[in-house]
Design a protein around this motif. Structure first.
Motif, PDB file in Angstrom:
ATOM      1  N   TYR A 146       0.812  -1.223   0.000  1.00  0.00           N
ATOM      2  CA  TYR A 146       0.000   0.000   0.000  1.00  0.00           C
ATOM      3  C   TYR A 146       0.849   1.277   0.000  1.00  0.00           C
ATOM      4  CZ  TYR A 146      -3.891  -3.121   1.094  1.00  0.00           C
ATOM      5  OH  TYR A 146      -4.831  -4.125   1.057  1.00  0.00           O
ATOM      6  N   CYS A 147       1.966   1.261  -0.680  1.00  0.00           N
ATOM      7  CA  CYS A 147       2.810   2.450  -0.775  1.00  0.00           C
ATOM      8  C   CYS A 147       2.440   3.257  -2.021  1.00  0.00           C
ATOM      9  CB  CYS A 147       4.284   2.065  -0.830  1.00  0.00           C
ATOM     10  SG  CYS A 147       4.877   1.308   0.706  1.00  0.00           S
ATOM     11  N   HIS A 148       2.786   4.546  -1.984  1.00  0.00           N
ATOM     12  CA  HIS A 148       2.535   5.427  -3.126  1.00  0.00           C
ATOM     13  C   HIS A 148       3.795   6.252  -3.371  1.00  0.00           C
ATOM     14  CE1 HIS A 148      -0.355   7.565  -5.821  1.00  0.00           C
ATOM     15  NE2 HIS A 148       0.573   8.507  -5.709  1.00  0.00           N
ATOM     16  N   LEU A 149       4.395   6.053  -4.542  1.00  0.00           N
ATOM     17  CA  LEU A 149       5.623   6.755  -4.915  1.00  0.00           C
ATOM     18  C   LEU A 149       5.294   7.709  -6.055  1.00  0.00           C
ATOM     19  CD1 LEU A 149       6.409   3.719  -3.908  1.00  0.00           C
ATOM     20  CD2 LEU A 149       8.690   4.397  -4.600  1.00  0.00           C
ATOM     21  N   ASN A 150       5.364   8.995  -5.777  1.00  0.00           N
ATOM     22  CA  ASN A 150       4.986   9.992  -6.764  1.00  0.00           C
ATOM     23  C   ASN A 150       6.074  10.224  -7.807  1.00  0.00           C
ATOM     24  OD1 ASN A 150       2.229  11.233  -6.309  1.00  0.00           O
ATOM     25  ND2 ASN A 150       3.035  11.272  -4.224  1.00  0.00           N
ATOM     26  N   SER A 151       5.749  11.035  -8.791  1.00  0.00           N
ATOM     27  CA  SER A 151       6.607  11.224  -9.961  1.00  0.00           C
ATOM     28  C   SER A 151       8.023  11.647  -9.590  1.00  0.00           C
ATOM     29  CB  SER A 151       5.993  12.276 -10.888  1.00  0.00           C
ATOM     30  OG  SER A 151       4.707  11.886 -11.306  1.00  0.00           O
ATOM     31  N   TYR A 152       8.984  11.081 -10.298  1.00  0.00           N
ATOM     32  CA  TYR A 152      10.406  11.403 -10.174  1.00  0.00           C
ATOM     33  C   TYR A 152      10.984  11.036  -8.802  1.00  0.00           C
ATOM     34  CZ  TYR A 152       9.684  14.063 -14.473  1.00  0.00           C
ATOM     35  OH  TYR A 152       9.367  14.425 -15.765  1.00  0.00           O
ATOM     36  N   SER A 153      10.310  10.196  -8.044  1.00  0.00           N
ATOM     37  CA  SER A 153      10.897   9.748  -6.783  1.00  0.00           C
ATOM     38  C   SER A 153      11.968   8.697  -7.065  1.00  0.00           C
ATOM     39  CB  SER A 153       9.820   9.210  -5.840  1.00  0.00           C
ATOM     40  OG  SER A 153       9.048   8.206  -6.455  1.00  0.00           O
ATOM     41  N   PHE A 154      12.863   8.524  -6.072  1.00  0.00           N
ATOM     42  CA  PHE A 154      14.028   7.654  -6.261  1.00  0.00           C
ATOM     43  C   PHE A 154      14.318   6.896  -4.976  1.00  0.00           C
ATOM     44  CE2 PHE A 154      18.578   7.006  -5.566  1.00  0.00           C
ATOM     45  CZ  PHE A 154      18.916   6.237  -6.670  1.00  0.00           C
ATOM     46  N   MET A 155      14.600   5.600  -5.132  1.00  0.00           N
ATOM     47  CA  MET A 155      15.089   4.776  -4.032  1.00  0.00           C
ATOM     48  C   MET A 155      16.409   4.156  -4.449  1.00  0.00           C
ATOM     49  SD  MET A 155      11.675   2.784  -2.634  1.00  0.00           S
ATOM     50  CE  MET A 155      12.665   1.813  -1.482  1.00  0.00           C
ATOM     51  N   GLY A 156      17.458   4.373  -3.648  1.00  0.00           N
ATOM     52  CA  GLY A 156      18.769   3.816  -3.960  1.00  0.00           C
ATOM     53  C   GLY A 156      18.862   2.335  -3.649  1.00  0.00           C
ATOM     54  N   GLY A 157      19.963   1.742  -4.061  1.00  0.00           N
ATOM     55  CA  GLY A 157      20.192   0.325  -3.845  1.00  0.00           C
ATOM     56  C   GLY A 157      20.143  -0.063  -2.382  1.00  0.00           C
ATOM     57  N   PHE A 158      19.468  -1.178  -2.088  1.00  0.00           N
ATOM     58  CA  PHE A 158      19.314  -1.732  -0.745  1.00  0.00           C
ATOM     59  C   PHE A 158      18.511  -0.829   0.197  1.00  0.00           C
ATOM     60  CE2 PHE A 158      23.146  -4.040  -2.173  1.00  0.00           C
ATOM     61  CZ  PHE A 158      22.726  -5.339  -1.953  1.00  0.00           C
ATOM     62  N   SER A 159      17.878   0.199  -0.322  1.00  0.00           N
ATOM     63  CA  SER A 159      16.985   0.995   0.529  1.00  0.00           C
ATOM     64  C   SER A 159      15.699   0.220   0.769  1.00  0.00           C
ATOM     65  CB  SER A 159      16.694   2.353  -0.096  1.00  0.00           C
ATOM     66  OG  SER A 159      16.045   2.200  -1.349  1.00  0.00           O
ATOM     67  N   GLU A 160      14.924   0.666   1.763  1.00  0.00           N
ATOM     68  CA  GLU A 160      13.729  -0.096   2.144  1.00  0.00           C
ATOM     69  C   GLU A 160      12.660   0.838   2.683  1.00  0.00           C
ATOM     70  OE1 GLU A 160      12.535  -3.516   5.450  1.00  0.00           O
ATOM     71  OE2 GLU A 160      14.615  -3.334   4.754  1.00  0.00           O
ATOM     72  N   ILE A 161      11.424   0.634   2.242  1.00  0.00           N
ATOM     73  CA  ILE A 161      10.297   1.336   2.832  1.00  0.00           C
ATOM     74  C   ILE A 161       9.272   0.309   3.299  1.00  0.00           C
ATOM     75  CG2 ILE A 161      10.679   3.426   1.467  1.00  0.00           C
ATOM     76  CD1 ILE A 161       8.320   2.682  -0.288  1.00  0.00           C
ATOM     77  N   GLY A 162       8.608   0.619   4.413  1.00  0.00           N
ATOM     78  CA  GLY A 162       7.630  -0.299   4.984  1.00  0.00           C
ATOM     79  C   GLY A 162       6.273  -0.181   4.321  1.00  0.00           C
ATOM     80  N   ASP A 163       5.232  -0.554   5.035  1.00  0.00           N
ATOM     81  CA  ASP A 163       3.869  -0.495   4.517  1.00  0.00           C
ATOM     82  C   ASP A 163       3.319   0.929   4.599  1.00  0.00           C
ATOM     83  OD1 ASP A 163       3.969  -3.259   4.189  1.00  0.00           O
ATOM     84  OD2 ASP A 163       2.960  -3.663   6.103  1.00  0.00           O
ATOM     85  N   MET A 164       2.466   1.276   3.627  1.00  0.00           N
ATOM     86  CA  MET A 164       1.707   2.529   3.622  1.00  0.00           C
ATOM     87  C   MET A 164       2.613   3.765   3.706  1.00  0.00           C
ATOM     88  SD  MET A 164      -1.606   1.431   5.895  1.00  0.00           S
ATOM     89  CE  MET A 164      -2.514   2.937   5.493  1.00  0.00           C
ATOM     90  N   VAL A 165       3.720   3.710   3.014  1.00  0.00           N
ATOM     91  CA  VAL A 165       4.638   4.851   2.934  1.00  0.00           C
ATOM     92  C   VAL A 165       4.293   5.682   1.699  1.00  0.00           C
ATOM     93  CG1 VAL A 165       7.040   5.541   2.534  1.00  0.00           C
ATOM     94  CG2 VAL A 165       6.506   3.723   4.176  1.00  0.00           C
ATOM     95  N   THR A 166       4.312   7.004   1.852  1.00  0.00           N
ATOM     96  CA  THR A 166       4.105   7.915   0.723  1.00  0.00           C
ATOM     97  C   THR A 166       5.392   8.690   0.470  1.00  0.00           C
ATOM     98  OG1 THR A 166       1.745   8.173   1.226  1.00  0.00           O
ATOM     99  CG2 THR A 166       2.773   9.861  -0.164  1.00  0.00           C
ATOM    100  N   ILE A 167       5.844   8.660  -0.776  1.00  0.00           N
ATOM    101  CA  ILE A 167       6.985   9.479  -1.192  1.00  0.00           C
ATOM    102  C   ILE A 167       6.454  10.497  -2.191  1.00  0.00           C
ATOM    103  CG2 ILE A 167       9.288   9.524  -2.221  1.00  0.00           C
ATOM    104  CD1 ILE A 167       9.610   6.600  -1.480  1.00  0.00           C
ATOM    105  N   HIS A 168       6.509  11.763  -1.821  1.00  0.00           N
ATOM    106  CA  HIS A 168       5.992  12.797  -2.707  1.00  0.00           C
ATOM    107  C   HIS A 168       6.987  13.123  -3.827  1.00  0.00           C
ATOM    108  CE1 HIS A 168       2.187  13.595  -0.810  1.00  0.00           C
ATOM    109  NE2 HIS A 168       2.763  13.576   0.384  1.00  0.00           N
ATOM    110  N   THR A 169       6.551  13.953  -4.762  1.00  0.00           N
ATOM    111  CA  THR A 169       7.290  14.222  -5.991  1.00  0.00           C
ATOM    112  C   THR A 169       8.750  14.586  -5.723  1.00  0.00           C
ATOM    113  OG1 THR A 169       5.244  15.017  -6.984  1.00  0.00           O
ATOM    114  CG2 THR A 169       7.304  15.629  -8.082  1.00  0.00           C
TER     115      THR A 169
END
Length: 211
Positions: A146-169
């Motif tokens: 249930y995560c939402h990653l908005n436009s142009y967001s970035f996650m680097g190698g071996f990074s981690e996000i849990g449940d219901m995380v929102t990453i804005h633009t």
């Protein structure tokens, strides 16, 4: 042929309606049947869309129905997806034909992968995750449900996000950094260290946002 129902007929629902027609399997594996929304007049000023058939709560699932949830708020996405799941509904993934997904990446169910998204090798993605346009996910990243990653967001190698995380633009999570459940990353923020559950961070470097 599967019959796709889009949960939500507001602005984002209309975006997903258009996206779906350029996704892998459209016209061969599925077509769009309509929308589910409790606001029956939501499309009154928007001609050319499939109809709103019913609300999520009242819709009776038919043979060959499949679903996608077009709600940007992670709390509502979870709420309304779970209503359909409780009725025995099946969710599919919508993957735009321009998206790049490494062959050994694993996606759950009910995911939306928009235009020009790049998902690298050995990434693990949960259920009901939305990737807006030009999102980039580095190798070995982990993404909860249930995560939402908005436009142009970035996650680097071996990074981690849990449940219901929102990453804005344009939010950036640096390699190996962990973001816990229910956290929110503000627009254009750069996350350099662990983000605790349930908080909002903003800035470069990202810090807890106090109201």
């Amino acid at each position: 042929m599967k019959q796709l129902l889009i949960i939500g007929a507001r602005g984002y629902g209309r975006e997903i309606y258009n996206l779906a027609q350029n996704c892998i399997g459209y016209g061969t594996d599925f077509i769009i049947k309509g929308f589910l929304d409790d606001k029956s007049e939501a499309l009154d000023n928007f001609p050319g869309y499939a109809p709103i058939l019913d609300s999520v709560e009242h819709y009776q699932i038919q043979k060959d129905d499949v679903f996608i949830c077009a709600l940007g708020d992670v709390k509502y996405k979870k709420k309304y997806s779970e209503i359909i799941l409780a009725k025995g509904g099946e969710f599919i993934n919508l993957i735009h034909e321009t998206a790049s997904i490494s062959r050994n990446a694993i996606l759950g169910n009910g995911c939306i992968v928009s235009r020009y998204v790049s998902i690298s090798c050995d990434v693990r993605i949960g259920d009901f995750v939305t990737f807006q346009v030009f999102t980039v996910i580095g190798h070995d990243a982990r993404i909860g449900n249930y995560c939402h990653l908005n436009s142009y967001s970035f996650m680097g190698g071996f990074s981690e996000i849990g449940d219901m995380v929102t990453i804005h633009t344009k939010g950036v999570i640096l390699p190996k950094v962990i973001v816990e459940d229910n956290a929110t990353i503000g627009a254009s923020s750069v996350v350099v260290k662990r983000v605790k559950a349930g908080i909002t961070v903003y800035g470069n470097p990202a810090k807890k946002l106090e109201y």
